[in-house]
Motif scaffolding. Structure first.
Motif, PDB file in Angstrom:
ATOM      1  N   SER A   1       2.813   9.886   9.719  1.00 20.29           N
ATOM      2  CA  SER A   1       1.659   9.184   9.116  1.00 20.29           C
ATOM      3  C   SER A   1       0.771   8.337   9.638  1.00 20.29           C
ATOM      4  CB  SER A   1       1.927   8.815   7.499  1.00 20.29           C
ATOM      5  OG  SER A   1       2.392   9.762   6.930  1.00 20.29           O
ATOM      6  N   LYS A   2       0.829   8.225  11.067  1.00 16.75           N
ATOM      7  CA  LYS A   2      -0.038   7.159  11.760  1.00 16.75           C
ATOM      8  C   LYS A   2      -1.543   7.194  11.424  1.00 16.75           C
ATOM      9  CE  LYS A   2       1.726   8.622  15.691  1.00 16.75           C
ATOM     10  NZ  LYS A   2       2.384   9.749  15.147  1.00 16.75           N
ATOM     11  N   SER A   3      -1.985   8.412  11.586  1.00 18.25           N
ATOM     12  CA  SER A   3      -3.307   8.571  11.179  1.00 18.25           C
ATOM     13  C   SER A   3      -3.749   8.331   9.619  1.00 18.25           C
ATOM     14  CB  SER A   3      -3.853  10.138  11.696  1.00 18.25           C
ATOM     15  OG  SER A   3      -3.733  10.265  12.926  1.00 18.25           O
ATOM     16  N   SER A   4      -2.914   8.693   8.898  1.00 21.15           N
ATOM     17  CA  SER A   4      -3.165   8.329   7.422  1.00 21.15           C
ATOM     18  C   SER A   4      -3.302   6.951   7.189  1.00 21.15           C
ATOM     19  CB  SER A   4      -1.951   8.847   6.656  1.00 21.15           C
ATOM     20  OG  SER A   4      -1.973  10.500   6.741  1.00 21.15           O
ATOM     21  N   LEU A   5      -2.588   6.261   8.116  1.00 21.47           N
ATOM     22  CA  LEU A   5      -2.516   4.674   7.707  1.00 21.47           C
ATOM     23  C   LEU A   5      -3.984   4.249   8.342  1.00 21.47           C
ATOM     24  CD1 LEU A   5      -0.634   2.039   7.449  1.00 21.47           C
ATOM     25  CD2 LEU A   5      -0.452   2.000   9.751  1.00 21.47           C
ATOM     26  N   ILE A   6      -4.328   4.512   9.193  1.00 21.46           N
ATOM     27  CA  ILE A   6      -5.860   3.870   9.908  1.00 21.46           C
ATOM     28  C   ILE A   6      -6.908   4.403   9.010  1.00 21.46           C
ATOM     29  CG2 ILE A   6      -4.731   3.454  12.275  1.00 21.46           C
ATOM     30  CD1 ILE A   6      -7.245   6.261  11.975  1.00 21.46           C
TER      31      ILE A   6
ATOM     32  N   ILE B   1       0.209   1.395  17.552  1.00 23.00           N
ATOM     33  CA  ILE B   1       1.079   2.105  16.598  1.00 23.00           C
ATOM     34  C   ILE B   1       1.722   3.500  17.195  1.00 23.00           C
ATOM     35  CG2 ILE B   1       1.064   3.413  14.237  1.00 23.00           C
ATOM     36  CD1 ILE B   1      -1.380   1.762  13.613  1.00 23.00           C
ATOM     37  N   ILE B   2       3.039   3.691  17.190  1.00 24.18           N
ATOM     38  CA  ILE B   2       3.905   4.649  17.593  1.00 24.18           C
ATOM     39  C   ILE B   2       4.760   5.302  16.556  1.00 24.18           C
ATOM     40  CG2 ILE B   2       5.762   3.135  18.501  1.00 24.18           C
ATOM     41  CD1 ILE B   2       5.248   5.057  21.262  1.00 24.18           C
ATOM     42  N   GLY B   3       4.955   6.388  16.750  1.00 27.97           N
ATOM     43  CA  GLY B   3       5.983   7.140  15.919  1.00 27.97           C
ATOM     44  C   GLY B   3       5.935   8.583  15.915  1.00 27.97           C
TER      45      GLY B   3
ATOM     46  N   LYS C   1       3.213  15.244  -5.235  1.00 28.98           N
ATOM     47  CA  LYS C   1       4.349  14.611  -5.758  1.00 28.98           C
ATOM     48  C   LYS C   1       4.983  13.517  -4.911  1.00 28.98           C
ATOM     49  CE  LYS C   1       5.882  18.643  -8.252  1.00 28.98           C
ATOM     50  NZ  LYS C   1       6.764  19.815  -8.342  1.00 28.98           N
ATOM     51  N   LYS C   2       4.982  13.609  -3.848  1.00 29.48           N
ATOM     52  CA  LYS C   2       5.256  12.682  -2.859  1.00 29.48           C
ATOM     53  C   LYS C   2       4.108  11.915  -2.084  1.00 29.48           C
ATOM     54  CE  LYS C   2       8.327  12.615   1.566  1.00 29.48           C
ATOM     55  NZ  LYS C   2       8.981  13.513   2.352  1.00 29.48           N
ATOM     56  N   MET C   3       4.528  10.694  -1.957  1.00 30.15           N
ATOM     57  CA  MET C   3       3.254   9.825  -1.050  1.00 30.15           C
ATOM     58  C   MET C   3       3.602   9.944   0.246  1.00 30.15           C
ATOM     59  SD  MET C   3       1.901   7.668  -3.235  1.00 30.15           S
ATOM     60  CE  MET C   3       2.081   6.839  -4.818  1.00 30.15           C
ATOM     61  N   VAL C   4       2.398   9.782   0.793  1.00 27.97           N
ATOM     62  CA  VAL C   4       2.485   9.909   2.491  1.00 27.97           C
ATOM     63  C   VAL C   4       2.644   8.832   3.010  1.00 27.97           C
ATOM     64  CG1 VAL C   4       0.799  10.543   4.270  1.00 27.97           C
ATOM     65  CG2 VAL C   4       0.577  11.744   2.380  1.00 27.97           C
TER      66      VAL C   4
ATOM     67  N   VAL D   1       0.809  -1.075  -0.027  1.00 28.96           N
ATOM     68  CA  VAL D   1      -0.037   0.086  -0.143  1.00 28.96           C
ATOM     69  C   VAL D   1       0.915   1.137  -0.078  1.00 28.96           C
ATOM     70  CG1 VAL D   1      -1.491   1.431   1.262  1.00 28.96           C
ATOM     71  CG2 VAL D   1      -2.011  -1.169   1.067  1.00 28.96           C
ATOM     72  N   SER D   2       0.491   2.135  -1.014  1.00 29.08           N
ATOM     73  CA  SER D   2       1.144   3.747  -0.829  1.00 29.08           C
ATOM     74  C   SER D   2      -0.116   4.409  -1.058  1.00 29.08           C
ATOM     75  CB  SER D   2       2.086   3.736  -1.976  1.00 29.08           C
ATOM     76  OG  SER D   2       3.109   2.937  -1.907  1.00 29.08           O
ATOM     77  N   PHE D   3       0.205   5.682  -0.781  1.00 25.48           N
ATOM     78  CA  PHE D   3      -1.046   6.384  -0.696  1.00 25.48           C
ATOM     79  C   PHE D   3      -0.548   8.180  -0.479  1.00 25.48           C
ATOM     80  CE2 PHE D   3      -3.532   9.478   2.228  1.00 25.48           C
ATOM     81  CZ  PHE D   3      -4.747   9.282   1.550  1.00 25.48           C
TER      82      PHE D   3
END
Length: 581
Positions: A375-380, A368-370, A349-352, A340-342
């Motif tokens: 991009s933790k929120s983008s993932l879920i 999930i930590i970071g 121009k850049k993937m999140v 997965v890329s998003f």
């Protein structure tokens, strides 16, 4: 554009059709009245007795009364039609916005949407009222009055054919210059409303930093900017009046001077006093209609940009749609990310997120930590299809999320955000957003799991306590626990906590996680957190860095082998030790 707006007329078609018909009858009656008056004048001049005058008077009174009646009915139906159109437009826009994905919402700012649903729709309402009434009445009046003027005054009526092109050219020039200005004005309205919205939402911050004067100056600048553009547009529109006055006085001067000359000398034209009086009246009718028509054009000019902005909302298609043959049942809470890329925008121009590969078993607790911006929120957000993956596949229950019915998927994936929203109403009203048919026992059980019951019971009205708009009368931690309880009432297969215990103390945080293990063991739980203590007992912990998965493992495994996780843990524990000292 007009076709799209016309869809919102619906049940008000009858009123929309009746208005022009009523106006047409009104115009015909008004145009006949001067003709009858001309005959009356000639009868009086000829020395007719009082009975003839009375008979003509009765006819004129009846016609005037019917003209008034049809005019009033036309005003009523036009008001019904235009108000109904604005109501339906706002309703259609609101329904359309509810179908938007986050990608669509990102395209329109909240302040812009508010402006479009208020100011722009109001402009369309006024324009529509003028179109179905004045825009019908004026051309009809001009045509009928010109025909009657030609009948009564012969070649003298051709003066109107000379004036009309001059006026038309002037109106065209005005419209061409004002449309771009109104386009700019409405965009600046959006910025003005955004400034108001931002200031109201951040009022506590503004007062805390004593920045009222700065905010006043900022708002005054935005308001002045709108005022300057509006003034410029109105200055151009103001030429309508002088142009109309010039045409009116030119025509009236010609009709009165030349017509009077003909009446007195009877040379060239057989024009009597009655015809002269009728011709003057028809002149006023024509010129007043031209004046009103210029106002209609001005309103339509102003509303054209508003109409385009409204149609943008109505024609925007959601980037997320249900498949042709959707699946309505989510088998379990397992989650898979496969290559997965998003990115949030197609033009970005850049993937999140880049090259995400994960497998989460149903019922597991995942942390999930970071760092900020990892991009933790983008993932879920891809799990419940708030956005679609740009590349790769996200699966829930072993199936691609794009194969599910959107409502069915989102009913099984509850997301509790860090800045969740409570709505004005009682605590029960807010909890029933999770399940509208939830019983009191179910609400109490959900609040116990979320450890919200302990403060709810302290309120005098308990679960009937009224929550102010945005939850302003409860603390941040209380708000988060109510939102967790609300999510639990959906009985989801997947529960996502996006830093949603950040305002809760560590003891209560631990109690909530313990309750999750006890009461919802089969639900997949994903916990995004800044605190290591919130995720250290998870089955697996995902470490995110710059939109990529840096590592996956248990607390002990990551402490032994992952520098990022160990650094976060040690910095937080060191801070805790310093606090104790």
């Amino acid at each position: 554009m007009l076709k799209e707006l016309a869809k919102s007329i619906r049940e008000y078609k009858k009123a929309s059709i009746a208005t022009p018909l009523l106006v047409s009858v009104e115009v015909v009656l008004e145009c006949i009245i001067p003709f009858i008056i001309a005959n009356l004048v000639n009868h009086i001049k000829a020395g007719s007795d009082l009975s003839v005058i009375i008979r003509y008077g009765i006819v004129l009174f009846i016609m005037a009364a019917f003209s008034l009646l049809f005019g009033a009915l036309a005003g009523n139906t036009s008001a019904i039609a235009s108000s109904g159109l604005s109501k339906n437009l706002r309703k259609d826009m609101f329904i359309k916005i509810q179908s938007y994905s986050f990608e669509n919402i990102d395209k329109f700012s909240p302040s812009s949407i508010v402006t479009r649903m208020t100011t722009d729709v109001f402009n369309i309402q006024n324009a529509y009222m003028m179109i179905i009434r004045a825009a019908i009445r004026c051309p009809l009046m001009i045509v009928f009055a010109f025909v009657m003027a030609f009948v009564m005054g012969g070649r003298m009526a051709f003066i109107f054919l000379i004036v009309a092109p001059i006026l038309g050219f002037g109106l065209f020039t005005v419209i061409r210059k004002t449309v771009p200005l109104f386009r700019k004005v409405f965009r600046k309205y959006d910025n003005l409303n955004a400034s108001i919205q931002e200031n109201v939402n951040a009022m506590r911050v503004v007062k805390s930093y004593v920045r009222e004067d700065y905010e006043k100056d900022k708002f005054e600048y935005a308001a002045q900017d709108v005022c300057n553009d509006f003034t410029k547009a109105e200055r151009i529109l103001a030429w309508n009046g002088p142009m109309m006055q010039f045409c009116i006085y030119t025509v009236m001067s010609f009709v009165l001077s030349f017509g009077s000359y003909m009446v007195i000398t009877t040379r060239g034209l057989d024009l009597d006093l009655g015809q002269m009086s009728a011709l003057v009246t028809y002149s006023f009718m024509i010129l007043q209609s031209l004046m009103m028509l210029s106002m209609v054009f001005a309103m339509i000019t102003m509303s054209t940009e508003s109409a385009e902005r409204v149609v943008e909302i109505l024609t925007e298609e959601s980037s997320l749609t249900d498949p042709e043959d959707p699946i309505y049942e989510v088998k379990d809470g397992s989650i898979d990310f496969e290559n997965v890329s998003f990115k949030y925008s197609k033009n970005a121009k850049k993937m999140v997120l880049s090259d995400i590969n994960l497998h989460i078993n149903s019922g597991e607790t995942i942390g999930i930590i970071g760092g900020t911006g990892s991009s933790k929120s983008s993932l879920i957000q891809l799990i419940s299809r708030l956005y679609d993956a740009t590349e790769g596949t996200v699966k829930v229950g072993g199936l691609d999320v794009r194969s599910y019915d959107l409502d069915a998927l989102r009913n099984q994936v509850s997301v509790v955000l860090q800045k969740n929203v409570l709505f004005s109403g009682t605590i029960k009203d807010n909890l029933r957003w999770g399940s509208k048919d939830a019983t009191d026992e179910q609400m109490i059980q959900a609040c116990k799991i979320a450890h919200a019951d302990e403060f709810i019971d302290q309120f005098p009205q308990g679960y009937d306590t009224y929550i102010e708009q945005g939850g302003s009368n409860v603390s941040g931690g209380q708000k988060q626990r109510l939102c967790i309880a609300r999510a639990l009432l959906k009985d989801p297969k997947i529960l996502i906590m996006d830093d949603s215990t950040s305002a809760v103390d560590t003891k209560t945080d631990a109690q909530i996680r313990k309750a999750f293990r006890t009461f919802i063991p089969e639900t997949t739980k994903i916990i995004i957190a800044q605190r290591v203590s919130s995720v250290e007992d998870a089955d697996q912990i995902i470490v995110m860095e710059s939109g990529r998965v840096n590592a996956v493992g248990t607390h002990d495994e990551l402490m032994a082998h992952n520098d990022i996780y160990r650094e976060i843990y040690e910095s937080q524990n060191k801070a805790g030790d310093n606090d104790e000292e």
